[in-house]
Design a protein around this motif. Structure first.
Motif, PDB file in Angstrom:
ATOM      1  N   LEU A 210     -71.162  -4.209  59.645  1.00  0.00           N
ATOM      2  CA  LEU A 210     -71.746  -5.542  59.853  1.00  0.00           C
ATOM      3  C   LEU A 210     -73.270  -5.509  59.877  1.00  0.00           C
ATOM      4  O   LEU A 210     -73.920  -6.370  60.457  1.00  0.00           O
ATOM      5  N   GLY A 211     -73.846  -4.493  59.242  1.00  0.00           N
ATOM      6  CA  GLY A 211     -75.299  -4.320  59.244  1.00  0.00           C
ATOM      7  C   GLY A 211     -76.049  -5.423  58.536  1.00  0.00           C
ATOM      8  O   GLY A 211     -77.215  -5.664  58.828  1.00  0.00           O
ATOM      9  N   SER A 212     -75.399  -6.096  57.608  1.00  0.00           N
ATOM     10  CA  SER A 212     -76.057  -7.221  56.933  1.00  0.00           C
ATOM     11  C   SER A 212     -76.389  -8.330  57.919  1.00  0.00           C
ATOM     12  O   SER A 212     -77.260  -9.154  57.665  1.00  0.00           O
ATOM     13  N   PHE A 213     -75.680  -8.354  59.029  1.00  0.00           N
ATOM     14  CA  PHE A 213     -75.929  -9.330  60.092  1.00  0.00           C
ATOM     15  C   PHE A 213     -76.716  -8.725  61.259  1.00  0.00           C
ATOM     16  O   PHE A 213     -76.925  -9.380  62.272  1.00  0.00           O
ATOM     17  N   GLY A 214     -77.103  -7.445  61.140  1.00  0.00           N
ATOM     18  CA  GLY A 214     -77.861  -6.781  62.196  1.00  0.00           C
ATOM     19  C   GLY A 214     -77.044  -6.472  63.431  1.00  0.00           C
ATOM     20  O   GLY A 214     -77.594  -6.293  64.516  1.00  0.00           O
ATOM     21  N   ALA A 215     -75.717  -6.372  63.294  1.00  0.00           N
ATOM     22  CA  ALA A 215     -74.834  -6.236  64.456  1.00  0.00           C
ATOM     23  C   ALA A 215     -75.123  -4.999  65.293  1.00  0.00           C
ATOM     24  O   ALA A 215     -75.143  -5.068  66.528  1.00  0.00           O
TER      25      ALA A 215
ATOM     26  N   ILE B 126     -82.995  -9.309  63.631  1.00  0.00           N
ATOM     27  CA  ILE B 126     -83.320 -10.558  62.933  1.00  0.00           C
ATOM     28  C   ILE B 126     -83.862 -10.261  61.540  1.00  0.00           C
ATOM     29  O   ILE B 126     -83.512 -10.944  60.572  1.00  0.00           O
ATOM     30  N   ALA B 127     -84.674  -9.220  61.410  1.00  0.00           N
ATOM     31  CA  ALA B 127     -85.178  -8.827  60.086  1.00  0.00           C
ATOM     32  C   ALA B 127     -84.024  -8.421  59.174  1.00  0.00           C
ATOM     33  O   ALA B 127     -83.998  -8.780  57.993  1.00  0.00           O
ATOM     34  N   GLN B 128     -83.046  -7.694  59.712  1.00  0.00           N
ATOM     35  CA  GLN B 128     -81.887  -7.321  58.907  1.00  0.00           C
ATOM     36  C   GLN B 128     -81.055  -8.549  58.555  1.00  0.00           C
ATOM     37  O   GLN B 128     -80.530  -8.642  57.443  1.00  0.00           O
ATOM     38  N   LEU B 129     -80.950  -9.459  59.461  1.00  0.00           N
ATOM     39  CA  LEU B 129     -80.207 -10.694  59.210  1.00  0.00           C
ATOM     40  C   LEU B 129     -80.865 -11.498  58.083  1.00  0.00           C
ATOM     41  O   LEU B 129     -80.186 -12.004  57.189  1.00  0.00           O
ATOM     42  N   LEU B 130     -82.179 -11.585  58.098  1.00  0.00           N
ATOM     43  CA  LEU B 130     -82.906 -12.358  57.084  1.00  0.00           C
ATOM     44  C   LEU B 130     -82.894 -11.692  55.712  1.00  0.00           C
ATOM     45  O   LEU B 130     -82.997 -12.373  54.692  1.00  0.00           O
ATOM     46  N   THR B 131     -82.782 -10.354  55.669  1.00  0.00           N
ATOM     47  CA  THR B 131     -82.801  -9.636  54.392  1.00  0.00           C
ATOM     48  C   THR B 131     -81.420  -9.140  53.978  1.00  0.00           C
ATOM     49  O   THR B 131     -81.299  -8.342  53.044  1.00  0.00           O
ATOM     50  N   CYS B 132     -80.387  -9.618  54.675  1.00  0.00           N
ATOM     51  CA  CYS B 132     -79.005  -9.157  54.442  1.00  0.00           C
ATOM     52  C   CYS B 132     -78.922  -7.633  54.553  1.00  0.00           C
ATOM     53  O   CYS B 132     -78.304  -6.951  53.735  1.00  0.00           O
TER      54      CYS B 132
ATOM     55  N   GLY C   2     -81.309  -5.458  54.152  1.00  0.00           N
ATOM     56  CA  GLY C   2     -81.984  -4.792  53.042  1.00  0.00           C
ATOM     57  C   GLY C   2     -81.050  -4.670  51.854  1.00  0.00           C
ATOM     58  O   GLY C   2     -81.003  -3.642  51.192  1.00  0.00           O
ATOM     59  N   LEU C   3     -80.286  -5.751  51.620  1.00  0.00           N
ATOM     60  CA  LEU C   3     -79.254  -5.800  50.580  1.00  0.00           C
ATOM     61  C   LEU C   3     -78.209  -4.702  50.771  1.00  0.00           C
ATOM     62  O   LEU C   3     -77.655  -4.174  49.825  1.00  0.00           O
TER      63      LEU C   3
ATOM     64  N   TRP D 174     -80.465  -0.757  53.683  1.00  0.00           N
ATOM     65  CA  TRP D 174     -81.072  -0.522  54.984  1.00  0.00           C
ATOM     66  C   TRP D 174     -79.992  -0.415  56.052  1.00  0.00           C
ATOM     67  O   TRP D 174     -80.018   0.486  56.894  1.00  0.00           O
ATOM     68  N   ALA D 175     -79.012  -1.298  55.998  1.00  0.00           N
ATOM     69  CA  ALA D 175     -77.939  -1.302  56.999  1.00  0.00           C
ATOM     70  C   ALA D 175     -77.125  -0.013  56.936  1.00  0.00           C
ATOM     71  O   ALA D 175     -76.792   0.572  57.970  1.00  0.00           O
ATOM     72  N   LEU D 176     -76.796   0.453  55.743  1.00  0.00           N
ATOM     73  CA  LEU D 176     -76.014   1.677  55.592  1.00  0.00           C
ATOM     74  C   LEU D 176     -76.779   2.891  56.107  1.00  0.00           C
ATOM     75  O   LEU D 176     -76.239   3.692  56.882  1.00  0.00           O
TER      76      LEU D 176
END
Length: 87
Positions: free
Chosen positions: A34-39, A51-57, A59-60, A63-65
């Motif tokens: 759920l990293g696209s939502f910054g969970a 919030i930055a992760q939420l706004l950038t999904c 990092g497509l 970044w989340a992975l």
């Protein structure tokens, strides 16, 4: 892990830093799935990064992975209070 005290109810790491009530495994899994939502970042209290992760999904997704993998493998990740995440 050392004996819990009122100042560090979850014990301390080998360097003497108190452990958090948050788990690095939970943070890593949340961040990977759920990293696209910054969970994972919301879970550990890093609201600004979340919030930055939420706004950038996330990092497509890249970044989340990477962030999720780092949560799982790093021993230096901390929560909002500076306590080390438990393994």
């Amino acid at each position: 892990m050392s004996v819990p005290t009122p100042q560090s109810p979850y014990g301390v790491d080998p360097q003497g830093r108190p452990y958090s009530d948050k788990s690095k495994i939970v943070a890593g899994i949340l961040q990977i799935f759920l990293g696209s939502f910054g969970a994972g970042r919301f879970y550990v209290g890093s609201t600004g990064v979340a919030i930055a992760q939420l706004l950038t999904c996330g990092g497509l997704g890249v970044w989340a992975l990477i962030d999720g993998i780092l949560f799982l493998t790093s021993n230096d990740r901390t929560d909002k209070h500076g306590n080390v995440l438990r393994g």
